[in-house]
Design an enzyme around this catalytic site. Structure first.
Site, mmCIF file in Angstrom:
data_model
loop_
_atom_site.group_PDB
_atom_site.id
_atom_site.type_symbol
_atom_site.label_atom_id
_atom_site.label_comp_id
_atom_site.label_asym_id
_atom_site.label_seq_id
_atom_site.Cartn_x
_atom_site.Cartn_y
_atom_site.Cartn_z
ATOM 1 N N CYS A 117 8.502 14.168 5.965
ATOM 2 C CA CYS A 117 7.538 14.615 4.941
ATOM 3 C C CYS A 117 6.947 15.989 5.253
ATOM 4 O O CYS A 117 6.375 16.626 4.375
ATOM 5 C CB CYS A 117 6.420 13.591 4.815
ATOM 6 S SG CYS A 117 7.077 11.983 4.384
ATOM 7 N N HIS A 257 0.806 16.733 0.868
ATOM 8 C CA HIS A 257 1.948 15.825 0.745
ATOM 9 C C HIS A 257 1.487 14.603 -0.037
ATOM 10 O O HIS A 257 0.384 14.103 0.163
ATOM 11 C CB HIS A 257 2.429 15.432 2.152
ATOM 12 C CG HIS A 257 3.467 14.357 2.127
ATOM 13 N ND1 HIS A 257 4.621 14.472 1.379
ATOM 14 C CD2 HIS A 257 3.519 13.135 2.727
ATOM 15 C CE1 HIS A 257 5.337 13.369 1.530
ATOM 16 N NE2 HIS A 257 4.696 12.547 2.335
ATOM 17 N N ASN A 287 6.403 9.638 -3.799
ATOM 18 C CA ASN A 287 6.598 10.401 -2.562
ATOM 19 C C ASN A 287 8.055 10.868 -2.497
ATOM 20 O O ASN A 287 8.947 10.063 -2.246
ATOM 21 C CB ASN A 287 6.246 9.492 -1.383
ATOM 22 C CG ASN A 287 6.394 10.182 -0.037
ATOM 23 O OD1 ASN A 287 6.906 11.296 0.054
ATOM 24 N ND2 ASN A 287 5.964 9.499 1.017
HETATM 25 O O1 UT7 Z 1 5.252 9.925 3.554
HETATM 26 C C1 UT7 Z 1 5.622 9.305 4.766
HETATM 27 C C2 UT7 Z 1 4.444 8.754 5.435
HETATM 28 N N1 UT7 Z 1 4.083 7.505 4.852
HETATM 29 C C3 UT7 Z 1 2.833 7.239 4.510
HETATM 30 O O2 UT7 Z 1 1.977 8.078 4.618
HETATM 31 C C4 UT7 Z 1 2.548 5.851 4.015
HETATM 32 C C5 UT7 Z 1 1.296 5.327 4.645
HETATM 33 N N2 UT7 Z 1 1.027 3.941 4.314
HETATM 34 C C6 UT7 Z 1 0.640 3.560 3.062
HETATM 35 O O3 UT7 Z 1 0.556 4.359 2.147
HETATM 36 C C7 UT7 Z 1 0.214 2.113 2.868
HETATM 37 O O4 UT7 Z 1 0.150 1.502 4.126
HETATM 38 C C8 UT7 Z 1 1.160 1.299 1.952
HETATM 39 C C9 UT7 Z 1 1.021 1.786 0.524
HETATM 40 C C10 UT7 Z 1 2.599 1.410 2.414
HETATM 41 C C11 UT7 Z 1 0.724 -0.167 1.972
HETATM 42 O O5 UT7 Z 1 -0.622 -0.270 1.593
HETATM 43 P P1 UT7 Z 1 -1.677 -1.070 2.498
HETATM 44 O O6 UT7 Z 1 -2.953 -0.970 1.809
HETATM 45 O O7 UT7 Z 1 -1.603 -0.515 3.898
HETATM 46 O O8 UT7 Z 1 -1.121 -2.522 2.402
HETATM 47 P P2 UT7 Z 1 -0.793 -3.548 3.594
HETATM 48 O O9 UT7 Z 1 0.540 -3.255 4.152
HETATM 49 O O10 UT7 Z 1 -1.964 -3.615 4.494
HETATM 50 O O11 UT7 Z 1 -0.723 -4.878 2.785
HETATM 51 C C12 UT7 Z 1 -1.894 -5.475 2.173
HETATM 52 C C13 UT7 Z 1 -1.466 -6.696 1.377
HETATM 53 C C14 UT7 Z 1 -0.542 -7.641 2.143
HETATM 54 O O12 UT7 Z 1 -0.810 -8.947 1.718
HETATM 55 P P3 UT7 Z 1 -1.726 -9.940 2.579
HETATM 56 O O13 UT7 Z 1 -1.046 -10.047 3.918
HETATM 57 O O14 UT7 Z 1 -3.052 -9.288 2.660
HETATM 58 O O15 UT7 Z 1 -1.701 -11.193 1.780
HETATM 59 C C15 UT7 Z 1 0.829 -7.226 1.678
HETATM 60 O O16 UT7 Z 1 1.770 -8.256 1.803
HETATM 61 O O17 UT7 Z 1 -0.711 -6.273 0.232
HETATM 62 C C16 UT7 Z 1 0.570 -6.902 0.238
HETATM 63 N N3 UT7 Z 1 1.535 -5.976 -0.327
HETATM 64 C C17 UT7 Z 1 1.763 -5.883 -1.653
HETATM 65 N N4 UT7 Z 1 1.249 -6.549 -2.702
HETATM 66 C C18 UT7 Z 1 1.707 -6.209 -3.927
HETATM 67 C C19 UT7 Z 1 2.307 -5.049 0.310
HETATM 68 N N5 UT7 Z 1 3.053 -4.379 -0.570
HETATM 69 C C20 UT7 Z 1 2.730 -4.868 -1.780
HETATM 70 C C21 UT7 Z 1 3.160 -4.585 -3.088
HETATM 71 N N6 UT7 Z 1 2.627 -5.270 -4.124
HETATM 72 N N7 UT7 Z 1 4.090 -3.619 -3.346
#
Ligand code: UT7
Length: 330
Positions: A117, A257, A287
């Site tokens: 990125c 980014h 992204n």
């Molecule tokens: O550009 C390269 C660098 N990358 C980044 O900068 C990405 C950085 N990370 C992120 O943007 C975020 O971590 C994500 C968008 C990837 C994920 O968001 P989050 O708020 O960190 O979600 P999480 O992984 O903590 O998951 C929270 C909850 C989980 O459920 P439980 O365990 O709380 O029941 C996940 O299973 O959300 C669930 N979840 C979803 N729910 C609906 C994860 N993905 C999804 C989804 N739809 N697509």
């Protein structure tokens, strides 16, 4: 004494494919919903390069051609093309090499630069050095990725974020104080454990097992990356402002980014920047990895004014991150 040569951005081009993959499309593919995607990431739709036999060069070429058309410049005038990408058409030859051929850039040499990125920022700093040294007069710096080629569309944690697209800028020598003024770039390979592609490289060449185990897709530990990204992007942007004696009032635009709107908001807040000075197109393109920053410049080009202080900032796989200060040249 002759005036110091800096590398000015003198033209911008961009390209996104036609096909739109919306949040409601994704609701039919994985267990997710529009509300979750919008509030947790800011993405509403992303573009996908559909069709066979099309690779990242098919994003880079129209982006560069758009730049050439706007600038009324021939491809033969390009001295060097640098392509930031982690989804090259092939391991070799480089995407830059293939793109030069397709563009008819017969007098150019070029190479790919892999910094995920942060690829565009790394490439921009490299291209600027070629101009500052006097070695090149016209350097095109492009960034783009066909992320759909490495996204697992059954993994809801990654498929919602990424899209395809590319942008490009032309760098030329300037002596009027405009151009790329400063850059802070960082990397830390310890971060690779949180964001990588497991197979297909020399460490683990492609095999039936690697395909079966889905090891040719992005592996991302979202929460861990998020934590480092929020701090890394904000810290480096703030440090760049400090060492150039700039306050939030002095910065006309932040070009971040586009990985997650929450990371972008945190960076703007740390810089003391009102959110209307932040370029944001994550809702439309998601992204696009090395494509995000030049795609923003492409979309906001007519709002930029000569002399504007513009801060570009990125964080991504590697980890790699950085910030670059530009004084807009036109
Ligand atoms: O550009 C390269 C660098 N990358 C980044 O900068 C990405 C950085 N990370 C992120 O943007 C975020 O971590 C994500 C968008 C990837 C994920 O968001 P989050 O708020 O960190 O979600 P999480 O992984 O903590 O998951 C929270 C909850 C989980 O459920 P439980 O365990 O709380 O029941 C996940 O299973 O959300 C669930 N979840 C979803 N729910 C609906 C994860 N993905 C999804 C989804 N739809 N697509």
């Amino acid at each position: 004494m002759s005036a110091k040569i800096s590398a000015a951005i003198t033209a911008v081009g961009g390209y996104v494919p036609e096909y739109r993959l919306t949040n409601s499309d994704l609701e039919k593919m994985v267990d997710t919903n529009d509300e979750w995607i919008r509030t947790r990431t800011g993405v509403e739709e992303r573009r996908i390069l559909k069709g066979t036999q099309l690779g990242t060069s098919d994003l880079i070429v129209p982006a560069v051609q758009n730049l050439l058309d706007k600038k009324k410049m021939s491809a033969e005038e390009i001295d060097c093309l640098i392509v930031g990408t982690v989804t090259p058409d092939m391991f070799f030859p480089s995407t830059a090499n293939l793109a030069c051929h397709k563009l008819g850039a017969k007098n150019a040499w070029g190479f790919d630069l892999a910094a995920a990125c942060s690829g565009f920022l790394y490439a921009l700093t490299t291209g600027a050095a070629l101009i500052e040294s006097g070695r090149c007069k016209k350097v095109v710096v492009a960034g783009g990725d066909k992320m759909s080629s490495i996204v697992d569309y059954s993994d809801r944690a990654t498929c919602i974020i990424f899209g395809d697209g590319a942008g490009a800028v032309l760098l030329e020598p300037s002596t009027d104080g405009n151009g790329v003024l400063d850059s802070i770039l960082r990397s830390d390979g310890a971060g690779s454990q949180h964001l990588h592609m497991k197979a297909g490289g020399s460490l683990k060449p492609a095999s039936i097992d690697t395909v079966t185990n889905k090891e040719h897709y992005i592996y991302q530990e979202g929460q861990a990356v998020f934590k480092y990204a929020v701090k890394g992007m904000a810290d480096v942007s703030y440090e760049l402002m400090q060492r150039n004696n700039l306050t939030g009032d002095d910065v006309a635009w932040l070009v971040p980014h586009q990985a997650n709107k929450r990371i972008i908001d945190a960076t703007a807040d740390r810089m003391g920047l009102s959110h209307d000075k932040v370029m944001l197109n994550i809702q439309r393109y998601g992204n696009t990895t090395a494509g995000t920053i030049p795609l923003c410049l492409w979309e906001w080009e007519d709002k930029l004014k000569k002399g504007d202080n513009v801060v570009l900032a990125a964080f991504g796989g590697g980890f790699t991150w950085g910030a670059t200060l530009i004084k807009w040249a036109y």
